[in-house]
Scaffold this motif. Sequence first.
Motif, PDB file in Angstrom:
ATOM      1  N   UNK A  97      -0.024   4.248  -0.612  1.00  0.00           N
ATOM      2  CA  UNK A  97      -0.749   5.496  -0.324  1.00  0.00           C
ATOM      3  C   UNK A  97      -1.323   5.543   1.083  1.00  0.00           C
ATOM      4  N   UNK A  98      -0.794   4.678   1.981  1.00  0.00           N
ATOM      5  CA  UNK A  98      -1.413   4.562   3.307  1.00  0.00           C
ATOM      6  C   UNK A  98      -1.517   5.889   4.056  1.00  0.00           C
TER       7      UNK A  98
ATOM      8  N   UNK B  45       0.833  -1.211   0.000  1.00  0.00           N
ATOM      9  CA  UNK B  45       0.000   0.000   0.000  1.00  0.00           C
ATOM     10  C   UNK B  45       0.871   1.266   0.000  1.00  0.00           C
TER      11      UNK B  45
ATOM     12  N   UNK C 282      -1.887   8.925   2.654  1.00  0.00           N
ATOM     13  CA  UNK C 282      -2.477   9.993   1.841  1.00  0.00           C
ATOM     14  C   UNK C 282      -3.976  10.093   2.106  1.00  0.00           C
TER      15      UNK C 282
END
Lengths: 570, 570
Positions: free
Chosen positions: A302-303, A300, A305
Amino acid sequence: MSRIVNSTGTREVTISNAPPYVALKKGERLPTVMTVATSDPSGGAGIEADLKTFTAHRCYGLTGMAALTAQTPEGVYAIHEIPKEHFKLTLDSCLRDMRVDAIKTGMLTKPAVEVLYETFSAMPADARPHLVVDPVLVATSGSTLVSDQSVIDFIKTLSPLATLLTPNAYEAGRILGRESLELNSVEDLIDVACELQKTTLCPNVLLKGGHAPWVDSNGQKRVTDVLRLGNKTVLYRSVFCTSENTHGTGCTLASAIASNLAHGEALQHAVFGGIQYVHNAIEIGCTVTQPHVKKNGPINHVYAIKQPLQEMVEDLSYSAHALRVDENRSNSTASSSNSLVSQIRDSGSFFEYLISDPRVKPHWETYTRHEFVRCVADGTLPRENFRFFLEQDYAYLDNYAQIHCIAASKAPTTEDFDKSVHIVSEIKTEMEKHREKMMRQFDISDMKHFDQIKMGSALRNYARFFDDVARNGSWVHLCVALSPCLMGYGNALRNFKDKITVPKDDIYHSWCEDYLAPWYVEAMDAGLILLDRVCQMSDDWDTLCKIYASVCKLETEFWDAALYYSPENL
Amino acid sequence: MSRIVNSTGTREVTISNAPPYVALKKGERLPTVMTVATSDPSGGAGIEADLKTFTAHRCYGLTGMAALTAQTPEGVYAIHEIPKEHFKLTLDSCLRDMRVDAIKTGMLTKPAVEVLYETFSAMPADARPHLVVDPVLVATSGSTLVSDQSVIDFIKTLSPLATLLTPNAYEAGRILGRESLELNSVEDLIDVACELQKTTLCPNVLLKGGHAPWVDSNGQKRVTDVLRLGNKTVLYRSVFCTSENTHGTGCTLASAIASNLAHGEALQHAVFGGIQYVHNAIEIGCTVTQPHVKKNGPINHVYAIKQPLQEMVEDLSYSAHALRVDENRSNSTASSSNSLVSQIRDSGSFFEYLISDPRVKPHWETYTRHEFVRCVADGTLPRENFRFFLEQDYAYLDNYAQIHCIAASKAPTTEDFDKSVHIVSEIKTEMEKHREKMMRQFDISDMKHFDQIKMGSALRNYARFFDDVARNGSWVHLCVALSPCLMGYGNALRNFKDKITVPKDDIYHSWCEDYLAPWYVEAMDAGLILLDRVCQMSDDWDTLCKIYASVCKLETEFWDAALYYSPENL
């Protein structure tokens, strides 16, 4: 946000000007990083993972594609090599017109290495961007673009120009020309890293330990990554992630390190940030494959964001705010509560509901029947442990008061606000009592002592959790997170009431009595009422239960830390 | 973070477990979006801009490359088309093994459109992902991949299957087969959007107005984007961005909309979020090109993203925290203050320094010599304006108290904490006085009235600024942001002291007297001391001046709103 402007039903929406962020300047000089590698259209590795990582690091990404694959976590189905001429034009035009602070290489082709080497070595040494070389031999998905031996030759060409080389154990073996490496200890890892520096002439080498985990004395699988930084060594120790979804971790790590270097971080900090980012991205994970794909799924990126539209709805300066607030309000009053509220009626109170939840119950039980309390009640707890506890508890109260301030700032009504502010002043009074008690008991004369208390790791974890709820949660979440401390101490002392055998003039006795006193019972009653009120404002009781469980666990660990305290453990 | 483990100088660093984020679940089901388009290696447009946008929207990105370019903002230097067979393998394998919630198309090739159409139309209608078609004819950089007419044919093939078509004015004209469109009014835009629906058979069309801006009655250049949503119309109105750096705005908008759709947002909200995101990305901008590149630079896709390593340093749960806090502490005490502090000595106080700063001074002057105060002092302000002011001011104080709570939560010492909490209770007392005054003066009997005050836009902007400083700023930033209100009212009333001619029994008179009273002067003295203390804790006085200037401007606008208030303006 919108209003009807004419009879045909046309709606009009205003786009707001960009808000005056404190931290933003116009025309921001973003750090720029270029990836020279191969595309993985399924998005887990290669160019795609690199671009995601640069973006997640607030960097500006550029690409130099050596080849495209058609692949998914299930396998590589095709490879399309980009002609040398096209690659050269790409690299030349980007380096001429764009600012490039760092270059990261991944899976390469012969033409790409040749062009990259020619271009890079022709630049004056002080004008060269950082170069992070990830010597990809075998992708996690089991496929390789060119023969291992020619890749190794490429790497040896590029390495002397690079800032950092990031091989795993397998790649290290191949670069050193050995079928397998004996890596049985940290010393072995360090030796191999040193050897790699000599063989490749790269000044810094990060030897990744993920393929060679070891087991510590508690049976916990661990990983050590070794950075040779010139003639110094830095060891990064972490817990081994058991996830099957680790597609693209190598690309991501090298890209994260390159991003941090582009931000101007020192290499050992850049590596720390990179390892920690990848560790989080694996741990948190994501589900993006079809059900038949069982492993090798992506991590992941983009954890950390946040979805912009959600932020705009929460942000007063956007016109989306007004509309969505109204929508949410009408939804939440209409939908949720009725059936849920009847569930509380059955349990008596929301507090009873929470502590009966199967996820909360074991933690609540361990917490409120904790050996620490029994040892205080019967006087068997060593004095130095109690002193450590009181000091940590004092620092805890300081944090607890801060978090109540944040709860106040999020309170939905003036009444709730006033109550939170009132609690803050009560906590301050309790802290004063604590101080007096400790000064008398432990002969402390300097008030500075209390400002210098060092937070132990149990308290740090607890404070971190509060901080997260304060940053990302609502007033409801905060009220739930702040409850176990209040309710647990009272209930624990009730559970151990019959065991209080310590003499009345002992500080242990008065500590026990405090949580049985009428004023504390009153505070607990107010806490019960607050929880009943709060649960009607949320239809996500699942999250509330998880928060309650987490905090009960943190309370248990807080008492564990005091019970098992010894000065050497700190 | 680290300690020496042996005599050879090896350092050991612990990687923390992923923190227990409240908002995160393991194996998160990330929305997935695939871009089918052409690569722009310089990163501003095409596949690269799309992937950046997906990532910034907390989506998982996939790619289907139709072609690669070698380009920069200066021009397109080469195009390399990807063979049909490779493209087909890519699309097929991704759709088979990965979950794809939305597809966004950009600049395409004939083989890519053919494969996409065949694959997409063969899927059962209810299993198709959202399809957002950006009908790219001419890239902002002036180059095109295939002839306009064949692109138009592609678009007409795909459009009936699409969720949304996003042409600009030029593309709309070409799709409709006209050399130029007459777009002189919003009605013209709506007519063209309707015509596009009929011609392309796409159920929804977003006609972008960026290429056809118009000027409003105040001389402000504006843009209207028109969404035809089935048989409804939504108009998105924004201020025209004057930036020369708009490379990739079209790709980014379509990608942002596709991301929002993948998140499950309704189309009109997805479009709102997309336009607002692009607007911010242009406004905030970035500098990533070499100095000789003067225009057509990229927009800032990452404006809302925070650097992970910086976040880890601020976050208690990471091992980076301890080390960096120490480093910062020793840096800041060592480096900054000495020369700066002597600068304050020259000005007398940090407050004097701030209001003499060229960026602050004009705003401070306008604020503290505001016509609003003169009109209250001489009684010429209409009663309804004063009532509006008092109501807004009441709502302001509510927010002001909240922000002081957050300041308390960030206070560096117990003493600072206590002071902030004390101010909160003082503000609450002032709010009570406000309520009583207003109830008497305006015959209000229902206390609910005060909870229902609607924030005007001046107050919303002000509150938004506070909110931003509270989220992203330090205690120092907050103290500076909270100062102009306190200092300004006192100074304004001192400036207009001689003009107070309104009778003593008038509410206007008591309002003026309040800010000249001894208790207020005392509060201002405390405020001066706080600023002196605060400035020694920061070496970034530049940001402090900017904050002070912004808040003085927001105070001015707050009084403007009351002075020029009329019920119709709201």
